[in-house]
Design a protein around this motif. Sequence first.
Motif, PDB file in Angstrom:
ATOM      1  N   LEU A  19       0.836  -1.208   0.000  1.00  0.00           N
ATOM      2  CA  LEU A  19       0.000   0.000   0.000  1.00  0.00           C
ATOM      3  C   LEU A  19       0.865   1.249   0.000  1.00  0.00           C
ATOM      4  N   MET A  20       1.966   1.208   0.733  1.00  0.00           N
ATOM      5  CA  MET A  20       2.857   2.358   0.826  1.00  0.00           C
ATOM      6  C   MET A  20       3.494   2.662  -0.535  1.00  0.00           C
ATOM      7  N   CYS A  21       3.977   1.622  -1.205  1.00  0.00           N
ATOM      8  CA  CYS A  21       4.609   1.807  -2.512  1.00  0.00           C
ATOM      9  C   CYS A  21       3.609   2.264  -3.561  1.00  0.00           C
ATOM     10  N   SER A  22       2.337   1.939  -3.333  1.00  0.00           N
ATOM     11  CA  SER A  22       1.285   2.325  -4.277  1.00  0.00           C
ATOM     12  C   SER A  22       0.685   3.689  -3.942  1.00  0.00           C
ATOM     13  N   GLU A  23       1.274   4.372  -2.929  1.00  0.00           N
ATOM     14  CA  GLU A  23       0.789   5.684  -2.497  1.00  0.00           C
ATOM     15  C   GLU A  23      -0.666   5.617  -2.026  1.00  0.00           C
ATOM     16  N   GLY A  26      -4.109   6.386   2.547  1.00  0.00           N
ATOM     17  CA  GLY A  26      -5.404   6.526   3.188  1.00  0.00           C
ATOM     18  C   GLY A  26      -6.085   5.203   3.488  1.00  0.00           C
ATOM     19  N   GLU A  27      -5.667   4.124   2.789  1.00  0.00           N
ATOM     20  CA  GLU A  27      -6.275   2.811   2.982  1.00  0.00           C
ATOM     21  C   GLU A  27      -5.586   2.012   4.085  1.00  0.00           C
ATOM     22  N   MET A  28      -4.491   2.531   4.599  1.00  0.00           N
ATOM     23  CA  MET A  28      -3.700   1.782   5.575  1.00  0.00           C
ATOM     24  C   MET A  28      -4.305   1.849   6.967  1.00  0.00           C
ATOM     25  N   ASP A  29      -4.267   0.708   7.670  1.00  0.00           N
ATOM     26  CA  ASP A  29      -4.766   0.612   9.041  1.00  0.00           C
ATOM     27  C   ASP A  29      -3.564   0.496   9.982  1.00  0.00           C
ATOM     28  N   ALA A  44       7.882   8.693   7.388  1.00  0.00           N
ATOM     29  CA  ALA A  44       7.051   8.653   6.185  1.00  0.00           C
ATOM     30  C   ALA A  44       5.581   8.448   6.550  1.00  0.00           C
ATOM     31  N   LEU A  45       5.330   7.550   7.505  1.00  0.00           N
ATOM     32  CA  LEU A  45       3.955   7.253   7.899  1.00  0.00           C
ATOM     33  C   LEU A  45       3.302   8.438   8.598  1.00  0.00           C
TER      34      LEU A  45
END
Length: 231
Positions: A19-23, A26-29, A44-45
């Motif tokens: 998810l991070m590499c895909s920018e 907002g979808e990250m939990d 970064a987070l």
Amino acid sequence: KYRKLNGKLNIVLNVPEVLMCSERFGEMDPSKFPSQFMKRNAKALLNEKLKEQPNTIYEEEHGNRDPDNEGRVSLRKKMREMFRDPSKVNSGQVFPHIIANSVIKAKSTASSEMGQAMWDSKILDTLKKLEETRKKMVEGEVEGSAMKLDIAKALSSGRFIGCADVSASMTWIGKEPERPFDIAIGLTSFLSEIAAPEYRDIALSFTSEPSVFSFKVGGRKMTAKERLNHI
């Protein structure tokens, strides 16, 4: 076929690196972040620049790395909300002295919140393990030599006081945060938090001028950063 299956697996597992590499911040939990991932990618987070701290009210709320990126701003807010409840923070694979170093080095408000949350999470996790060991001792489920049983009994009782060797010789080997000095300070401060109530918030130091420390300020206990700076 392997790539397709692996891609599907990454989606199901919600792998944060993907998810991070895909920018897709907002979808990250954040409550699902592995401890090492969160520790390595903290800046970064939190949407903060590596060497510049947020210094305006707007940057404090949105971060200063990409303050107009809705996904990154959303993740920053979710993380800071999570830090209020250490039980939701994963710190299982990070050693106490590594967390301690990040606590001391933290300069931004969000980084300080993260360091304290990981510290508190590690305390909760360790206290739980000590309680589990005590139950196993009572039920006779801990096996081994007499020495092993004595050590398990002593540690699980919480009746201990940490002593940090902070003499000059402890700084000659390795680099921060892996010097004996760093490990001694981190572990001693940590032990003062997980000790039994009658032994809690107390520590010792060994050097040319040995000291006894009380980690209490008035009626409250010191934060992790206050303990570490005190030693």
